[in-house]
Design a protein around this motif. Structure first.
Motif, PDB file in Angstrom:
ATOM      1  N   THR A 217      23.467  67.690  18.942  1.00 40.48           N
ATOM      2  CA  THR A 217      22.470  67.384  19.972  1.00 40.48           C
ATOM      3  C   THR A 217      21.375  66.466  19.431  1.00 40.48           C
ATOM      4  O   THR A 217      20.936  65.528  20.113  1.00 40.48           O
ATOM      5  CB  THR A 217      21.837  68.684  20.513  1.00 40.48           C
ATOM      6  OG1 THR A 217      22.867  69.525  21.044  1.00 40.48           O
ATOM      7  CG2 THR A 217      20.814  68.380  21.596  1.00 40.48           C
ATOM      8  N   ALA A 218      20.959  66.713  18.194  1.00 41.63           N
ATOM      9  CA  ALA A 218      19.905  65.900  17.567  1.00 41.63           C
ATOM     10  C   ALA A 218      20.463  64.628  16.930  1.00 41.63           C
ATOM     11  O   ALA A 218      19.707  63.844  16.361  1.00 41.63           O
ATOM     12  CB  ALA A 218      19.179  66.719  16.510  1.00 41.63           C
TER      13      ALA A 218
ATOM     14  N   THR B 192      30.375  70.596  20.940  1.00 42.86           N
ATOM     15  CA  THR B 192      29.182  69.885  21.411  1.00 42.86           C
ATOM     16  C   THR B 192      29.410  68.387  21.474  1.00 42.86           C
ATOM     17  O   THR B 192      28.651  67.659  22.128  1.00 42.86           O
ATOM     18  CB  THR B 192      27.975  70.220  20.510  1.00 42.86           C
ATOM     19  OG1 THR B 192      27.932  71.632  20.288  1.00 42.86           O
ATOM     20  CG2 THR B 192      26.667  69.805  21.146  1.00 42.86           C
TER      21      THR B 192
ATOM     22  N   THR C 112      13.626  58.341  16.948  1.00 37.82           N
ATOM     23  CA  THR C 112      14.474  59.488  17.267  1.00 37.82           C
ATOM     24  C   THR C 112      14.714  60.344  16.029  1.00 37.82           C
ATOM     25  O   THR C 112      14.687  61.578  16.092  1.00 37.82           O
ATOM     26  CB  THR C 112      15.821  59.022  17.840  1.00 37.82           C
ATOM     27  OG1 THR C 112      15.599  58.189  18.979  1.00 37.82           O
ATOM     28  CG2 THR C 112      16.673  60.209  18.260  1.00 37.82           C
TER      29      THR C 112
ATOM     30  N   ARG D  22      25.119  69.709  27.209  1.00 36.05           N
ATOM     31  CA  ARG D  22      24.183  68.775  26.567  1.00 36.05           C
ATOM     32  C   ARG D  22      23.986  67.529  27.416  1.00 36.05           C
ATOM     33  O   ARG D  22      22.852  67.068  27.634  1.00 36.05           O
ATOM     34  CB  ARG D  22      24.728  68.391  25.184  1.00 36.05           C
ATOM     35  CG  ARG D  22      24.011  67.239  24.505  1.00 36.05           C
ATOM     36  CD  ARG D  22      24.579  66.972  23.124  1.00 36.05           C
ATOM     37  NE  ARG D  22      25.990  66.639  23.138  1.00 36.05           N
ATOM     38  CZ  ARG D  22      26.490  65.424  23.415  1.00 36.05           C
ATOM     39  NH1 ARG D  22      25.650  64.432  23.730  1.00 36.05           N
ATOM     40  NH2 ARG D  22      27.789  65.207  23.377  1.00 36.05           N
ATOM     41  N   ASP D  23      25.088  66.973  27.906  1.00 34.84           N
ATOM     42  CA  ASP D  23      25.016  65.741  28.694  1.00 34.84           C
ATOM     43  C   ASP D  23      24.297  65.954  30.023  1.00 34.84           C
ATOM     44  O   ASP D  23      23.619  65.046  30.518  1.00 34.84           O
ATOM     45  CB  ASP D  23      26.436  65.217  28.936  1.00 34.84           C
ATOM     46  CG  ASP D  23      26.436  63.922  29.731  1.00 34.84           C
ATOM     47  OD1 ASP D  23      25.988  62.888  29.184  1.00 34.84           O
ATOM     48  OD2 ASP D  23      26.874  63.933  30.894  1.00 34.84           O
TER      49      ASP D  23
ATOM     50  N   GLY E 140      17.363  69.898  19.635  1.00 43.89           N
ATOM     51  CA  GLY E 140      18.524  69.968  18.756  1.00 43.89           C
ATOM     52  C   GLY E 140      18.116  70.150  17.312  1.00 43.89           C
ATOM     53  O   GLY E 140      18.709  70.944  16.576  1.00 43.89           O
TER      54      GLY E 140
ATOM     55  N   SER F 199      16.367  65.836  23.231  1.00 41.49           N
ATOM     56  CA  SER F 199      17.553  66.213  22.458  1.00 41.49           C
ATOM     57  C   SER F 199      17.225  66.273  20.975  1.00 41.49           C
ATOM     58  O   SER F 199      17.672  67.182  20.257  1.00 41.49           O
ATOM     59  CB  SER F 199      18.682  65.199  22.694  1.00 41.49           C
ATOM     60  OG  SER F 199      19.118  65.207  24.029  1.00 41.49           O
TER      61      SER F 199
ATOM     62  N   ILE G 141      16.211  59.598  23.063  1.00 41.54           N
ATOM     63  CA  ILE G 141      16.480  60.925  23.640  1.00 41.54           C
ATOM     64  C   ILE G 141      15.598  61.955  22.919  1.00 41.54           C
ATOM     65  O   ILE G 141      16.071  62.786  22.154  1.00 41.54           O
ATOM     66  CB  ILE G 141      17.978  61.270  23.550  1.00 41.54           C
ATOM     67  CG1 ILE G 141      18.516  61.035  22.131  1.00 41.54           C
ATOM     68  CG2 ILE G 141      18.778  60.469  24.552  1.00 41.54           C
ATOM     69  CD1 ILE G 141      19.955  61.518  21.949  1.00 41.54           C
TER      70      ILE G 141
ATOM     71  N   VAL H 206      19.566  68.043  28.318  1.00 45.13           N
ATOM     72  CA  VAL H 206      18.587  67.402  27.438  1.00 45.13           C
ATOM     73  C   VAL H 206      18.829  65.914  27.229  1.00 45.13           C
ATOM     74  O   VAL H 206      17.873  65.141  27.069  1.00 45.13           O
ATOM     75  CB  VAL H 206      18.534  68.119  26.068  1.00 45.13           C
ATOM     76  CG1 VAL H 206      17.937  69.501  26.211  1.00 45.13           C
ATOM     77  CG2 VAL H 206      19.925  68.200  25.437  1.00 45.13           C
ATOM     78  N   ASP H 207      20.090  65.480  27.227  1.00 44.05           N
ATOM     79  CA  ASP H 207      20.366  64.060  26.994  1.00 44.05           C
ATOM     80  C   ASP H 207      19.891  63.171  28.135  1.00 44.05           C
ATOM     81  O   ASP H 207      19.783  61.955  27.972  1.00 44.05           O
ATOM     82  CB  ASP H 207      21.859  63.827  26.767  1.00 44.05           C
ATOM     83  CG  ASP H 207      22.275  64.121  25.335  1.00 44.05           C
ATOM     84  OD1 ASP H 207      21.412  64.565  24.551  1.00 44.05           O
ATOM     85  OD2 ASP H 207      23.460  63.916  24.993  1.00 44.05           O
TER      86      ASP H 207
END
Length: 374
Positions: A328-329, A140, A347, A149-150, A97, A93, A90, A153-154
């Motif tokens: 998020t990250a 979050t 990641t 978020r879902d 993030g 994210s 991801i 970016v995810d």
């Protein structure tokens, strides 16, 4: 191997929690003693051109990386069972993030781990940051920003086989055996250690050795606690393999963003028997306790509050940014920057790059505020 009986399983659960607490307390004491801080290391470079604390930070990274892959090499842990292993990267994210977290840690006077260390040292404003960051993290994970978020970016990702750790990917591409994974990780970690120690001042600094090697060893220690000590091949009830006391059910190491949320959740719903202590909660409490013990022992414990309205506002905004960005990250400067990077997960490396970029933007923002006031 027969399944462990329930009483032995509960005993192991307690042992894992105490071990996690002890490792985290050592982390807190070392971080307080050496002023180990990612934001501080970046600030030293930007404001003074001083790389000493950054070399200490890279030394910690190298030690954690060498130790992690050494344990993989001898078969103590399975790298495919960490929370950082995934074939789905991801990347957006991680970058966004990470950038949000990096920006927030500048406004909030330090990352999640530094916030906990400062609480142990008597900082009331860091206590406020902890509560706000924990709420933002929980939102979050499961709340309104989790939905956002879902849905955004995810969803942006690409597949990476056999997984996101670069040594595994490289070994598979070149047709090397499993032993190459450990070799690559150890080699990269050794290069990082060599770079960190290339500076004479770092080699002669007790703080740099203690902060670098000591913090790296605590990350490594948590990998051992979670992935080796706490691994049960057959749960006494489900007969499935389990990593004891982890929130995710997979091997975890030191990380503080999501655990702050779980700590608040555990405190608020303490009477709910379904809420049980986890390795992450024990880590949060351990860091505060370790820092507090060192602060009291060295008579450096000092109460600290906000300087004024703007100081309060900046810290609140920073806490929200860290909570949202860290989840998020999938980690903070310790969770992704040390624990995740020790696995050489792509990641994690992207998240770390985002954190550095966000911190740079935070420094520029602070400079703009000073120039506007001046």
């Amino acid at each position: 191997m027969p399944a462990m009986n329930p009483s032995d399983f509960q005993s192991l659960y307690t042992t894992v929690l105490w071990a996690a607490f002890a490792v985290s307390a050592v982390f807190g004491a070392i971080a307080h003693r050496t002023h180990f801080c990612t934001m501080g290391a970046l600030s030293d470079i930007v404001n003074m051109g001083d790389w000493t604390r950054m070399r200490m930070w890279v030394l910690a990274m190298g030690v954690a990386m060498v130790g992690f892959h050494a344990m993989v090499g001898v078969g103590w842990i399975d790298p495919t069972q960490t929370i950082y292993f995934s074939g789905r990267v991801i990347w957006l994210s991680a970058l966004l993030g990470g950038a949000l977290f990096g920006f927030g840690m500048v406004l909030g006077s330090g990352c999640g781990s530094k916030t906990l260390v400062r609480i142990g040292g008597g900082s009331l404003k860091s206590l406020v940051v902890f509560f706000v960051m924990g709420v933002a993290s929980f939102a979050t994970l499961r709340g309104i920003t989790a939905v956002l978020r879902d849905a955004t970016v995810d969803r942006v990702a690409f597949q990476m086989e056999p997984g996101s750790p670069l040594p595994m990917w490289l070994a598979a591409r070149l047709g090397w055996g499993d032993g190459a994974v450990a070799f690559i990780g150890i080699a990269v970690g050794a290069l990082l250690i060599a770079w960190a120690l290339a500076d004479r001042e770092v080699r002669r600094s007790t703080n740099a050795w203690l902060g670098g090697a000591g913090i790296g060893a605590t990350v490594l220690g948590m990998w051992w606690v979670s992935g080796h000590l706490g691994f049960v091949p057959e749960h006494p009830q489900t007969l499935e393999a389990v990593y004891v006391a982890t929130q995710s059910g997979r091997m975890e190491a030191l990380t503080f963003t999501a655990p702050m949320a779980y700590t608040l959740d555990w405190l608020i719903y303490f009477s709910d028997k379904n809420k049980i202590l986890t390795l992450g909660v024990a880590s949060v409490v351990g860091v505060v306790a370790g820092a507090a013990v060192h602060a009291l022992a060295t008579r450096s414990f000092r109460w600290e509050g906000f300087a004024g309205t703007r100081d309060t506002a900046l810290h609140l905004v920073g806490a929200v940014c860290m909570g949202i960005g860290g989840v998020t990250a999938m980690g903070c400067t310790i969770g992704q920057g040390l624990s995740g990077v020790s696995t050489l997960s792509l990641t994690s490396l992207l998240a770390l790059a985002g954190i550095v970029a966000g911190a740079w933007a935070g420094f520029r923002f602070q400079l703009w505020l000073l120039e506007r006031d001046g």
